[in-house]
Structure formats: C-alpha cells, structure tokens
Write an enzyme that holds these catalytic residues in place. Structure first.
Site, PDB file in Angstrom:
ATOM      1  N   LYS A  48      -1.816  -1.212   9.599  1.00  0.00           N
ATOM      2  CA  LYS A  48      -0.441  -1.181  10.142  1.00  0.00           C
ATOM      3  C   LYS A  48       0.570  -0.921   9.017  1.00  0.00           C
ATOM      4  CE  LYS A  48       1.719  -5.302  10.693  1.00  0.00           C
ATOM      5  NZ  LYS A  48       2.980  -5.392   9.924  1.00  0.00           N
ATOM      6  N   ASN A  49       0.385  -1.609   7.902  1.00  0.00           N
ATOM      7  CA  ASN A  49       1.391  -1.526   6.835  1.00  0.00           C
ATOM      8  C   ASN A  49       1.300  -0.242   6.012  1.00  0.00           C
ATOM      9  OD1 ASN A  49       2.434  -3.868   7.751  1.00  0.00           O
ATOM     10  ND2 ASN A  49       1.661  -5.167   6.090  1.00  0.00           N
ATOM     11  N   CYS A  83      13.752 -13.574   8.715  1.00  0.00           N
ATOM     12  CA  CYS A  83      12.787 -13.700   9.808  1.00  0.00           C
ATOM     13  C   CYS A  83      11.974 -14.951   9.580  1.00  0.00           C
ATOM     14  CB  CYS A  83      11.906 -12.464   9.900  1.00  0.00           C
ATOM     15  SG  CYS A  83      10.756 -12.326   8.557  1.00  0.00           S
ATOM     16  N   ARG A 116      14.868 -12.142   3.962  1.00  0.00           N
ATOM     17  CA  ARG A 116      14.272 -10.834   3.653  1.00  0.00           C
ATOM     18  C   ARG A 116      15.370  -9.905   3.139  1.00  0.00           C
ATOM     19  NH1 ARG A 116       9.404 -10.026   6.852  1.00  0.00           N
ATOM     20  NH2 ARG A 116       9.013  -8.285   5.454  1.00  0.00           N
ATOM     21  N   ASP A 168      -0.223 -11.881   2.975  1.00  0.00           N
ATOM     22  CA  ASP A 168      -0.557 -11.673   4.388  1.00  0.00           C
ATOM     23  C   ASP A 168      -1.892 -12.308   4.787  1.00  0.00           C
ATOM     24  OD1 ASP A 168       1.810 -10.359   4.724  1.00  0.00           O
ATOM     25  OD2 ASP A 168       0.955  -8.343   4.652  1.00  0.00           O
ATOM     26  N   ARG A 221       1.676  -7.623  17.615  1.00  0.00           N
ATOM     27  CA  ARG A 221       2.413  -6.765  16.689  1.00  0.00           C
ATOM     28  C   ARG A 221       1.483  -6.110  15.670  1.00  0.00           C
ATOM     29  NH1 ARG A 221       6.060  -9.824  13.282  1.00  0.00           N
ATOM     30  NH2 ARG A 221       5.929  -7.831  12.233  1.00  0.00           N
TER      31      ARG A 221
HETATM   32  N1  EPU Z   1      12.586  -8.602  -1.900  1.00  0.00           N
HETATM   33  C1  EPU Z   1      13.819  -8.676  -2.514  1.00  0.00           C
HETATM   34  N2  EPU Z   1      14.684  -7.645  -2.330  1.00  0.00           N
HETATM   35  C2  EPU Z   1      14.368  -6.541  -1.606  1.00  0.00           C
HETATM   36  C3  EPU Z   1      13.098  -6.473  -0.983  1.00  0.00           C
HETATM   37  C4  EPU Z   1      12.227  -7.521  -1.164  1.00  0.00           C
HETATM   38  O1  EPU Z   1      14.131  -9.665  -3.177  1.00  0.00           O
HETATM   39  O2  EPU Z   1      15.197  -5.637  -1.491  1.00  0.00           O
HETATM   40  C5  EPU Z   1      11.651  -9.722  -2.059  1.00  0.00           C
HETATM   41  C6  EPU Z   1      11.186 -10.320  -0.723  1.00  0.00           C
HETATM   42  O3  EPU Z   1      12.119 -11.244  -0.218  1.00  0.00           O
HETATM   43  C7  EPU Z   1       9.868 -10.944  -1.118  1.00  0.00           C
HETATM   44  C8  EPU Z   1       9.320  -9.962  -2.144  1.00  0.00           C
HETATM   45  O4  EPU Z   1      10.454  -9.220  -2.622  1.00  0.00           O
HETATM   46  O5  EPU Z   1      10.111 -12.182  -1.751  1.00  0.00           O
HETATM   47  C9  EPU Z   1       8.306  -9.002  -1.603  1.00  0.00           C
HETATM   48  O6  EPU Z   1       8.744  -8.411  -0.401  1.00  0.00           O
HETATM   49  P1  EPU Z   1       8.402  -6.902  -0.031  1.00  0.00           P
HETATM   50  O7  EPU Z   1       9.638  -6.091  -0.094  1.00  0.00           O
HETATM   51  O8  EPU Z   1       7.238  -6.438  -0.836  1.00  0.00           O
HETATM   52  O9  EPU Z   1       8.004  -7.037   1.505  1.00  0.00           O
HETATM   53  P2  EPU Z   1       8.155  -5.898   2.565  1.00  0.00           P
HETATM   54  O10 EPU Z   1       7.942  -4.602   1.881  1.00  0.00           O
HETATM   55  O11 EPU Z   1       9.381  -6.094   3.356  1.00  0.00           O
HETATM   56  C10 EPU Z   1       5.617  -5.686   3.197  1.00  0.00           C
HETATM   57  C11 EPU Z   1       4.784  -5.917   4.415  1.00  0.00           C
HETATM   58  C12 EPU Z   1       4.667  -7.403   4.688  1.00  0.00           C
HETATM   59  C13 EPU Z   1       4.058  -8.083   3.445  1.00  0.00           C
HETATM   60  C14 EPU Z   1       4.909  -7.762   2.211  1.00  0.00           C
HETATM   61  C15 EPU Z   1       4.320  -8.307   0.929  1.00  0.00           C
HETATM   62  C16 EPU Z   1       5.135  -3.970   5.768  1.00  0.00           C
HETATM   63  C17 EPU Z   1       5.675  -3.391   7.036  1.00  0.00           C
HETATM   64  N3  EPU Z   1       5.360  -5.248   5.569  1.00  0.00           N
HETATM   65  O12 EPU Z   1       6.917  -6.198   3.514  1.00  0.00           O
HETATM   66  O13 EPU Z   1       3.760  -7.550   5.779  1.00  0.00           O
HETATM   67  O14 EPU Z   1       3.987  -9.459   3.645  1.00  0.00           O
HETATM   68  O15 EPU Z   1       5.051  -6.338   2.065  1.00  0.00           O
HETATM   69  O16 EPU Z   1       3.051  -7.808   0.702  1.00  0.00           O
HETATM   70  O17 EPU Z   1       4.485  -3.294   5.011  1.00  0.00           O
HETATM   71  C18 EPU Z   1       2.817  -8.544   7.674  1.00  0.00           C
HETATM   72  O18 EPU Z   1       2.132  -7.527   7.842  1.00  0.00           O
HETATM   73  O19 EPU Z   1       2.611  -9.612   8.330  1.00  0.00           O
HETATM   74  C19 EPU Z   1       3.914  -8.533   6.704  1.00  0.00           C
HETATM   75  C20 EPU Z   1       4.904  -9.421   6.724  1.00  0.00           C
END
Ligand code: EPU
Length: 421
Positions: A22-23, A116, A121, A308, A400
């Site tokens: 999915k990701n 969330c 986030r 995850d 989801r």
């Molecule tokens: N963060 C920041 N600023 C930003 C973006 C992120 O501080 O602008 C922080 C976040 O708050 C967190 C850390 O950086 O503490 C990592 O977050 P990341 O941005 O890597 O998460 P994401 O890209 O929004 C994806 C996956 C998540 C998974 C995370 C971490 C997708 C659609 N989602 O989210 O997947 O947990 O990377 O590996 O790819 C799930 O599938 O259940 C899920 C939540």
C-alpha cells in the site's frame, strides 16, 4: 458498521500470498500524474486507501481504471488540482500527490491533513522542500496552496526532521525534482523500500535519480517523463503481520511473495526471541515454537525496526517470557492499541514513548475496538491467540490497508467472521 468475531486458539497453517505494498502504491500512483500518457500499474492492493486515492484522482478529472489489482491512470483530462477535506481527512497519504501536481501542472490546493490516531503529523518538511524548489506555499482556510509561477529549480535540500527522515516528504520532493531545472540534492532522504520502489518507477519513466536506498539522493531534472508499465513491491508490513500470526498460533505459515531483505530488522528481532523461520528467495516460513523470550525493540526509520509493525510486535511480546520494552522513536504517541491489548489480558505500561511489557501466559477473548490500521491488526493477532471469543468493532480501519484480511486468515484455518453490528 461491521465487526469481527474471532474464536481464538486455532492453529494457523498453510500458505498466504502477500499483496502489493500500500505504501509503495500510493506515491507511485501519484507519480503517474507526471507521465504524458496512460500508466499501467500491477500488484496494486485492493484496499480502501487505494480507493480513496482513486476517488481523489477522479475528482481531479484523471481517468482511472482498477481491475484485478491492475490500475490504469491517464492524467490527460485533469482539470482540477484540489484535494478536498473529505478525502484528505480519511487518508493522510494523499499528501503525496502534492509533489507530482506542482512539478507537472504548477499548482495544487490540498486540505491540511492535521493529526491522526498515531499522533501529530506535521508537514513542515514537505513545505520546506517544495519552497526550496521554488514553490510559493500559502496556508488559506485550512488548505495548503502551492503555486509555481515558473519551472521548479533544483536545489540542495536537507530533509531531516526531529524524528529522522520522512517517507512521504522524500517521495514528494523526489517527484517534484524529477522535472525541475538542474540538479537537486536531498540530504537525509528516507531509504525505505517504498521510496526505492518509487525511484525505480520514476527511473523507468526516464527520470535521472541516483542514490536511492541511501540517505542522499541526487536528481537531475528532465523535461518529460514517459508513461510505463510497472509492478509494485510486496507489502513488508502485511508479511510481518502474517509471520507473527504463525508464531502466536503455534502454526507453520509459509508467507509467500515477500522480499526477505525488506524485513531484516524485524526478522533479526524475531530470531532474538528464540524462534526460527525458513527464509527462501521469496518466502518466509514460520517454525512453530514453545514460548519465546522477551526483547527490547526500538522503532526507527528504515533499516531500523518499522513503526508499522510496532503494535503487532507488542501483541507477540505480550506472550513472551519476561519483560520487554518497546520504544517508539518515529511516532512517539503511537500506542492506542495498549489499552485494547490490556483488555485482552496483556500487561503493558506506558512511560512516555516507551512501553514496558510484562509477558503473560495467555490472552482471554473480550470485546475490543479497532483504532488505527496497525493497532487493529495487533488486536486481531491477539484475538487469534486468545482463549475464547474476541469481538472487534470498527474494523473499517483494517480495510484501509489489509487486502482480503479475513479471507486470507480463514484460508489459514482461523475462525474469524465479519458481521454487521
Ligand atoms: N515528520 C515531520 N515533519 C514532516 C513529516 C514528518 O516532523 O513534514 C515526522 C513525523 O511526525 C514522524 C516522522 O517524521 O515523527 C516520520 O514520518 P513520515 O513522514 O516518514 O511518515 P509518513 O511519510 O507520513 C509513512 C507511511 C506510514 C508510516 C511512516 C513511517 C505512507 C502512506 N504512510 O507516513 O504508514 O508509519 O511513513 O514509516 O506511506 C501505515 O501504513 O499504517 C502508516 C501509518
């Protein structure tokens, strides 16, 4: 609303085929907006998050066809560059449309995602990276509005935040940089397999990306990207969930269509608990075991232990001998499953971003409620291992991200039913 009823205690055995990630699929589908014509993507999981992204694309005027895990995306008729609140609020991952929209069409209007169930986030890194490439970003009435009066321009971008690298910020900036003028360097880029898959897809389209899989990406901008056919990598998180189901039910599950290398840190921890598995080229088979040992787990960006799989691992460690700790370094508030696992008989205490898990002999079936996607998977795992009946309400969270979850579990011998509340 639907719920699951699980009669625990059945030993799961047999083969389960893992679906596409999915990701990886979400950013790759989004990146197909960069192509001139129709992109064909295979191994796309048929899950709710993918359907939500499809609805957003259709809202924008993109032609989409999704059948039997193959998705065709044709952006030639796109006429709206907006993702409204109704969509973004149910699926935060849609933020990965931002980079491709700005790179190709020079405009995007996105509802701010907000926090969330797994914590705050923020999107500061996405915005910082886009600004560095020349995007003008404004926040207007709860929307992020991005505009690029002229072509994006390559830049040097440090993309590290307080919690390390960001997966989707890297995806967004990498996509945007593929069509920027000149060279972009992304320092502290995410190195997750999903990001590598996105880079491979973009490279097939003609992008010039170097260093994928490391924390430094170099991207030379090109004028156009062509449409291609591509197959998505298997879902390492789904695979880890079924591997844990094998140990928790003392069964032998052959988890097929996986890339064992994507699960290195997870398998390493599993081995440390004293259980074993057979790892082959594309599969991992659990070997039934007696009680396993406690371990300490710290979640980290890849190649560290994946956040995850944190909740599901906590279910597993709840039945370990001794005291384990789980420290969450990626999403420090991602512990919504703790109260539900305790309801099933686990003994978990929280100390900030650290969970202290005293191993218990068994789970006992109970009424529970699913919350976020992975927390819900953790509760299903506990229900499968529990004595008696477990009821799990609000299972739409699971839909989801897990394709055919109960069908796959039933095929392995689980007694799980979906019923209307
Ligand atoms: N963060 C920041 N600023 C930003 C973006 C992120 O501080 O602008 C922080 C976040 O708050 C967190 C850390 O950086 O503490 C990592 O977050 P990341 O941005 O890597 O998460 P994401 O890209 O929004 C994806 C996956 C998540 C998974 C995370 C971490 C997708 C659609 N989602 O989210 O997947 O947990 O990377 O590996 O790819 C799930 O599938 O259940 C899920 C939540």
């Amino acid at each position: 609303m639907e719920k699951f009823i699980i009669e625990g205690g059945a030993k799961l055995s047999g083969t389960v085929r893992i679906s596409g990630s999915k990701n990886a699929a979400l950013p790759i589908i989004s990146a197909s907006l960069l192509a001139e014509g129709k992109t064909v993507l295979h191994n796309i999981p048929d899950v709710k998050d993918i359907k939500t992204l499809i609805r957003i694309l259709e809202y924008m005027g993109v032609k989409v066809r999704f059948e039997r895990n193959t998705l065709e995306v044709d952006p030639s008729g796109i006429y709206r560059y907006t993702a409204p609140y109704e969509f973004v609020s149910t699926m935060r991952g849609s933020i990965c449309l931002l980079g491709p929209l700005l790179a190709k069409y020079g405009q995007a209007r996105f509802s701010m995602p907000g926090g969330c169930l797994i914590g705050a986030r923020p999107i500061d890194l996405h915005i910082k990276g886009l600004k560095k490439l020349g995007v003008e970003v404004l926040i207007e009435e709860g929307y992020i509005v991005g505009k690029t009066p002229r072509k994006l321009k390559g830049s040097n971008i440090f993309l590290g935040g307080n919690f390390g690298s960001s997966v989707l910020a890297t995806a967004n900036i990498m996509c945007a940089a593929t069509m920027a003028k000149g060279e972009t360097l992304i320092e502290f880029a995410a190195s997750e397999p999903e990001i590598v898959d996105l880079a491979m897809f973009l490279k097939k389209m003609g992008a010039r990306i170097y260093g994928e899989g490391s924390h430094c990406l170099r991207i030379e901008g090109v004028k156009n990207l062509k449409s291609v056919e591509y197959s998505i990598i298997p879902d390492r998180i789904e695979a880890g969930t079924y591997i844990l189901a094998g140990y928790l039910t003392r069964g032998s599950i052959n988890v097929k269509n996986v890339v064992p290398g994507h699960l290195f840190s997870f398998l390493d921890k599993i081995e440390e608990t004293g259980v074993s598995f057979k790892s082959r080229k594309n599969s991992i088979e659990t070997v039934p075991s007696g009680r396993w040992r406690s371990v300490d787990v710290i979640t980290l960006p890849y190649p560290g232990f994946p956040t995850d799989l944190q909740a599901q691992m906590m279910t597993y460690l709840s039945l370990a001998e001794g005291i384990s700790t789980v420290t969450e370094k990626v999403f420090p508030e991602r512990f919504i499953h703790v109260a539900e696992l305790n309801r099933l008989g686990a003994n978990i205490n929280l100390d900030g971003a650290k969970a202290i898990i005293k191993g218990v002999d068994r789970f006992k079936g109970s009424k529970t409620m699913a919350s976020d996607l992975r927390a819900s998977a953790a509760i299903v795992l506990a229900g499968l291992a529990a004595e008696g009946e477990t009821e799990i309400s609000r299972i739409y969270h699971l839909d989801r991200g897990y394709e055919n979850f109960e069908q796959k579990l039933v095929a392995l011998g689980a007694k799980i039913k979906r019923i209307k509340s």
